[in-house]
Design a protein around this motif. Structure first.
Motif, PDB file in Angstrom:
ATOM      1  N   ASP A  21       0.575  -0.868   0.139  1.00 50.25           N
ATOM      2  CA  ASP A  21      -0.234  -0.318   0.052  1.00 50.25           C
ATOM      3  C   ASP A  21       1.646   1.428  -0.312  1.00 50.25           C
ATOM      4  N   ALA A  22       0.782   2.825   0.034  1.00 52.32           N
ATOM      5  CA  ALA A  22       0.892   3.515  -0.061  1.00 52.32           C
ATOM      6  C   ALA A  22       2.067   3.516   1.172  1.00 52.32           C
ATOM      7  N   ASP A  23       1.818   3.298   2.035  1.00 51.84           N
ATOM      8  CA  ASP A  23       2.966   3.260   2.863  1.00 51.84           C
ATOM      9  C   ASP A  23       3.524   2.288   3.504  1.00 51.84           C
ATOM     10  N   SER A  24       4.377   1.239   2.692  1.00 52.97           N
ATOM     11  CA  SER A  24       4.207   0.001   2.628  1.00 52.97           C
ATOM     12  C   SER A  24       5.544   0.728   2.116  1.00 52.97           C
ATOM     13  N   ARG A  25       7.092  -0.104   2.322  1.00 48.93           N
ATOM     14  CA  ARG A  25       8.638  -0.238   3.113  1.00 48.93           C
ATOM     15  C   ARG A  25       9.167  -0.043   1.603  1.00 48.93           C
ATOM     16  N   MET A  26       9.671   0.069   0.673  1.00 49.61           N
ATOM     17  CA  MET A  26      10.112  -0.517  -0.820  1.00 49.61           C
ATOM     18  C   MET A  26      11.546  -0.676  -0.610  1.00 49.61           C
ATOM     19  N   VAL A  27      11.932  -1.831  -0.985  1.00 48.04           N
ATOM     20  CA  VAL A  27      13.786  -1.868  -0.847  1.00 48.04           C
ATOM     21  C   VAL A  27      13.886  -2.507  -1.702  1.00 48.04           C
ATOM     22  N   HIS A  28      15.054  -1.049  -2.297  1.00 48.53           N
ATOM     23  CA  HIS A  28      15.769  -1.775  -3.623  1.00 48.53           C
ATOM     24  C   HIS A  28      17.314  -1.456  -3.906  1.00 48.53           C
ATOM     25  N   PHE A  29      17.597  -2.593  -4.551  1.00 46.60           N
ATOM     26  CA  PHE A  29      18.923  -2.808  -4.343  1.00 46.60           C
ATOM     27  C   PHE A  29      20.047  -2.725  -5.730  1.00 46.60           C
ATOM     28  N   ARG A  30      20.844  -1.787  -5.548  1.00 48.95           N
ATOM     29  CA  ARG A  30      22.220  -2.263  -6.719  1.00 48.95           C
ATOM     30  C   ARG A  30      22.999  -2.959  -6.468  1.00 48.95           C
ATOM     31  N   GLY A  31      23.051  -4.070  -6.749  1.00 52.94           N
ATOM     32  CA  GLY A  31      24.488  -5.203  -5.882  1.00 52.94           C
ATOM     33  C   GLY A  31      23.723  -4.697  -4.736  1.00 52.94           C
ATOM     34  N   ARG A  32      24.971  -4.502  -3.842  1.00 52.61           N
ATOM     35  CA  ARG A  32      24.917  -4.116  -2.583  1.00 52.61           C
ATOM     36  C   ARG A  32      24.851  -3.132  -1.853  1.00 52.61           C
ATOM     37  N   LYS A  33      24.272  -1.997  -2.842  1.00 52.97           N
ATOM     38  CA  LYS A  33      23.446  -0.985  -2.577  1.00 52.97           C
ATOM     39  C   LYS A  33      22.003  -0.655  -2.136  1.00 52.97           C
ATOM     40  N   LEU A  34      21.884  -0.268  -0.762  1.00 53.84           N
ATOM     41  CA  LEU A  34      20.366  -0.436  -0.562  1.00 53.84           C
ATOM     42  C   LEU A  34      20.154   1.678  -0.944  1.00 53.84           C
ATOM     43  N   LEU A  35      18.444   1.633  -1.684  1.00 56.33           N
ATOM     44  CA  LEU A  35      18.130   2.614  -1.553  1.00 56.33           C
ATOM     45  C   LEU A  35      17.957   3.391  -0.384  1.00 56.33           C
ATOM     46  N   CYS A  36      18.229   4.088   0.280  1.00 54.58           N
ATOM     47  CA  CYS A  36      17.480   4.730   1.055  1.00 54.58           C
ATOM     48  C   CYS A  36      17.631   6.299   1.896  1.00 54.58           C
ATOM     49  N   GLN A  37      17.479   6.717   2.732  1.00 56.74           N
ATOM     50  CA  GLN A  37      17.965   8.480   3.362  1.00 56.74           C
ATOM     51  C   GLN A  37      18.438   8.109   4.741  1.00 56.74           C
ATOM     52  N   LEU A  38      19.783   8.414   4.261  1.00 57.51           N
ATOM     53  CA  LEU A  38      20.371   8.831   5.350  1.00 57.51           C
ATOM     54  C   LEU A  38      20.206   9.745   5.785  1.00 57.51           C
ATOM     55  N   GLY A  39      19.782  10.305   7.507  1.00 54.48           N
ATOM     56  CA  GLY A  39      19.893  11.325   8.164  1.00 54.48           C
ATOM     57  C   GLY A  39      20.928  11.665   9.170  1.00 54.48           C
ATOM     58  N   GLU A  40      20.412  12.569   9.608  1.00 49.50           N
ATOM     59  CA  GLU A  40      21.305  13.186  11.219  1.00 49.50           C
ATOM     60  C   GLU A  40      21.131  11.947  11.950  1.00 49.50           C
ATOM     61  N   GLY A  41      22.666  11.716  12.544  1.00 49.00           N
ATOM     62  CA  GLY A  41      22.639  10.407  13.235  1.00 49.00           C
ATOM     63  C   GLY A  41      22.544   9.156  12.713  1.00 49.00           C
ATOM     64  N   ASP A  42      22.762   8.958  11.484  1.00 51.16           N
ATOM     65  CA  ASP A  42      22.383   8.002  11.278  1.00 51.16           C
ATOM     66  C   ASP A  42      20.954   7.315  10.824  1.00 51.16           C
ATOM     67  N   GLU A  43      20.514   8.298  10.465  1.00 52.19           N
ATOM     68  CA  GLU A  43      18.850   7.663  10.702  1.00 52.19           C
ATOM     69  C   GLU A  43      18.490   7.332   9.502  1.00 52.19           C
ATOM     70  N   LEU A  44      18.183   6.449   9.473  1.00 48.01           N
ATOM     71  CA  LEU A  44      18.052   5.377   8.496  1.00 48.01           C
ATOM     72  C   LEU A  44      16.646   5.386   7.794  1.00 48.01           C
ATOM     73  N   THR A  45      16.211   5.977   7.007  1.00 49.75           N
ATOM     74  CA  THR A  45      14.654   6.096   6.083  1.00 49.75           C
ATOM     75  C   THR A  45      14.809   5.090   4.568  1.00 49.75           C
ATOM     76  N   LEU A  46      13.580   3.905   4.835  1.00 49.77           N
ATOM     77  CA  LEU A  46      13.214   3.361   3.027  1.00 49.77           C
ATOM     78  C   LEU A  46      12.066   4.018   2.968  1.00 49.77           C
ATOM     79  N   PRO A  47      12.948   4.362   1.282  1.00 48.72           N
ATOM     80  CA  PRO A  47      11.513   4.728   0.415  1.00 48.72           C
ATOM     81  C   PRO A  47      10.244   4.194   0.603  1.00 48.72           C
TER      82      PRO A  47
END
Ligand SMILES: [Zn+2]
Length: 288
Positions: A21-47
């Motif tokens: 649904d609209a709020d589900s987290r989507m995990v996308h990799f390019r090889g070993r790299k993860l699509l994410c937002q890395l905020g202050e204090g290494d706060e990790l957010t998935l799209p």
């Protein structure tokens, strides 16, 4: 440890009926790299699915839920990267917060690796299909059933009185800190035999009084399930390092560890070294 996510609950049962649904987290990799937002204090957010667009949800695979949040593996080759998001090495899980998102990322990596490695049947070469009921890939041509790969392996803390055996890997970029003896279980052996064999191979020591401690899923290495054991050196304590696998091996005292070792709270290895430093290695099951 990475899987200790407090009151948050991982629900890993595969449910084919779940769609993003609209709020589900989507995990996308390019090889070993993860699509994410890395905020202050290494706060990790998935799209979210809304951020990636409906097209990213098509053909996605349900991975798991943590509490009410569902996670899906986006299998599109490319996605349009939302503003503020980047591709980061999956090793980011070691320092990212909150812990449940870091654990979700590394668990998703384990599954993504397995799905990616099994697009074709290893028996006949035909493209595989997802089973309709459980987490399994099936070959429509020959009926081969492929289940997620989980590889048992050991983490071994060898003690000798007030000293713990620490090692350092050879040929592994970034291996700057000391670790414990570790290795995968071979076909035809028990986990206890893995402990004896790995310690002998890596440092040439005989061990006794094996005690099981805890386990840890370790999806970063292609699907390890680490089992931690304590044991004591049996007889000669002279270390003979196998330089193919290890750079160094050394007996380190409890006192030195108390002064110098800092557990980052991620790995079973780190927890076991920290437990030894404070003299708590005896809270384990004997399992010779
Ligand atoms: Zn087949």
């Amino acid at each position: 440890m990475i899987q200790d996510i407090g009151l948050n609950r991982l629900k890993n049962h595969y449910d084919p009926a779940l769609r993003p649904d609209a709020d589900s987290r989507m995990v996308h990799f390019r090889g070993r790299k993860l699509l994410c937002q890395l905020g202050e204090g290494d706060e990790l957010t998935l799209p979210t699915c809304a951020q990636l667009g409906a097209a990213a949800g098509e053909g996605s695979v349900y991975l798991f839920s943590i509490d009410e949040t569902t996670y899906f593996l986006c299998r599109a080759e490319e996605v349009s990267v939302p503003e503020g998001f980047t591709y980061e090495d999956i090793a980011v899980f070691r320092r990212a917060r909150p812990r449940e998102t870091a654990f979700a990322a590394v668990t998703a990596f384990h599954l993504a690796t397995w799905y990616g490695d099994n697009r074709y049947c290893g028996r006949c070469g035909a493209p595989t299909e997802h089973d309709g009921a459980e987490r399994m890939l099936r070959c429509p041509k020959c009926g081969n059933m492929i289940f997620p790969k989980i590889m048992p392996s050991v983490i071994v803390a060898v003690t000798h009185g007030d000293r713990l055996l620490l090692t350092k890997y050879a040929n592994r970029p970034g291996a700057t800190r000391f670790a414990l003896i570790a290795g995968f279980t071979e076909i035809g052996e028990t986990v206890e035999e893995t402990v004896h064999r790995e310690v002998m191979e890596e440092v040439g020591l005989k061990v006794k009084n094996l005690r099981y401690y805890k386990s840890q899923p370790w999806g970063i290495s292609g699907g390890g399930l680490l089992m931690g054991y304590w044991c004591e050196v049996d007889g000669d304590d002279a270390i003979h390092v196998d330089h193919v696998e290890l750079d160094e091996g050394a007996w380190v005292s409890r006192e030195e560890l108390r002064k110098t070792y800092h557990d980052t709270g991620v790995s079973l290895t780190g927890e076991m070294i920290a437990k030894f430093a404070i003299g708590e290695e005896h809270f384990a099951l004997r399992c010779e």
